[in-house]
Design an enzyme around this catalytic site. Structure first.
Site, PDB file in Angstrom:
ATOM      1  N   ASP A  67       0.864  -1.402   0.090  1.00 31.62           N
ATOM      2  CA  ASP A  67       0.054   0.074   0.029  1.00 31.62           C
ATOM      3  C   ASP A  67       0.921   1.338  -0.008  1.00 31.62           C
ATOM      4  OD1 ASP A  67       0.725  -0.981   2.654  1.00 31.62           O
ATOM      5  OD2 ASP A  67      -0.706   0.496   3.438  1.00 31.62           O
ATOM      6  N   ASP A 213       4.344   4.114   8.705  1.00 31.17           N
ATOM      7  CA  ASP A 213       3.835   2.936   9.494  1.00 31.17           C
ATOM      8  C   ASP A 213       4.921   2.757  10.668  1.00 31.17           C
ATOM      9  OD1 ASP A 213       2.212   3.074   7.290  1.00 31.17           O
ATOM     10  OD2 ASP A 213       1.952   0.852   7.203  1.00 31.17           O
ATOM     11  N   HIS A 271      -3.585   7.213   7.137  1.00 30.79           N
ATOM     12  CA  HIS A 271      -3.435   5.493   7.229  1.00 30.79           C
ATOM     13  C   HIS A 271      -4.430   5.045   7.913  1.00 30.79           C
ATOM     14  CE1 HIS A 271      -1.150   1.699   7.398  1.00 30.79           C
ATOM     15  NE2 HIS A 271      -0.796   2.158   6.046  1.00 30.79           N
TER      16      HIS A 271
END
Length: 304
Positions: A67, A213, A271
């Site tokens: 992603d 992330d 996110h």
């Protein structure tokens, strides 16, 4: 002040939804475009946002989860079809290099321009790009694969000339650069005009930090000194704290804690997990800790 903006192309997480696309952003600084992450559909989002393909010279990939990079080979191919000749620089963890080379060899024969790969050491905090007006540095993060964030920092600029004072003292244009660089001016009769009378202070340099992330890192704020606007992933709310810990992600409250401790001026959330059809739950939780916070959405343009 010169434009320093962030264009949000995608702010979802791994599972696509009808509301959000996978992660991608473009940083616009003084006429140049820098991409951060390139999830599926990124090139279409660039078209929608009217961002120039030709001004994009550098792509920064935080890690090799799909992603964040599935859109890269498609964009590279499109650039070739459009007749690009300028080098495209890719900055990413070393593991992506071999995969990208094979994709280019298979899908993009006779590309017509160079794709130059720059391996990024995700464990180091260091400057990996620099030009006359900007530096880009890495921020080590803690995710499942090797992962880092990026900080885009303006370089300090020269002070502003007080035009009315220049006219008053009839100072020739040839002396402007000297004055900007701190010199006083001596009038024909020998009178010295102090520099501070001729200039206004320069604009304070701005900085944008992109924290991709990562699990919550209580010491992360120490690497964000001087950052004006912070993007920090906020995949979960506190109801899924266990999931965040299991998959090395952060909650909105944890993102807000980093923003508070780093003393940034603005926090951007993104996110989002697909389990939240209404991300305001994330916004409300973050605001309990840090007030100036906003949800990102596709096609947002945010001033740093």
């Amino acid at each position: 002040m010169e434009p320093f903006r962030v264009h949000i192309l995608g702010c979802g997480s791994a599972l696509p939804t009808m509301k959000h696309l996978p992660t991608s952003q473009v940083v616009e600084c003084r006429g140049k475009l820098f991409m951060i992450d390139c999830g599926e559909g990124t090139q279409l989002q660039m078209r929608k946002s009217s961002l120039s393909f030709t001004k994009l010279g550098h792509v920064f990939i935080s890690h090799f989860h799909g992603d964040h990079c599935f859109g890269l080979i498609g964009m590279i191919s499109t650039f070739g079809l459009l007749g690009r000749t300028a080098t495209l620089n890719i900055y990413a963890p070393e593991a992506l290099n071999d995969i990208l080379e094979k994709q280019i060899a298979f899908f993009c024969r006779d590309l017509g321009y160079e794709v130059k790969f720059h391996a990024v050491d995700t464990k180091c905090h260091q400057v990996i790009y620099e030009d006359r007006s900007l530096t880009v540095e890495t921020v080590p993060l803690q995710h499942r694969p090797s992962c880092c964030g990026y900080i885009f920092r303006e370089k300090p600029t020269l002070p502003h000339i007080k035009r009315d004072m220049i006219d008053f003292y009839q100072i020739p244009i040839s002396q402007i650069n000297n004055i900007k660089n701190g010199q006083d001016y001596t009038l024909p009769d020998g009178t010295i005009v102090p520099n501070e009378r001729l200039v206004e202070p320069a604009d304070a340099p701005r900085a944008y930090a992109y924290c991709s992330d990562t699990k919550y890192m209580p010491e992360l704020h120490k690497l964000l000194d001087g950052v004006t606007t912070l993007y920090h992933e906020s995949t979960y709310a506190t109801d899924n704290l266990a999931m965040a810990e299991k998959y090395n992600h952060s909650t909105a409250q944890q993102a807000a804690s980093v923003a508070r401790d780093a003393k940034v001026k603005q926090l951007l959330l993104g996110h989002y997990s697909s389990r939240y059809p209404d991300e305001r739950v994330l916004l409300n939780e973050a605001k309990q800790i840090f007030n100036n916070v906003r949800l990102t959405n596709e096609m947002d343009i945010i001033d740093v």
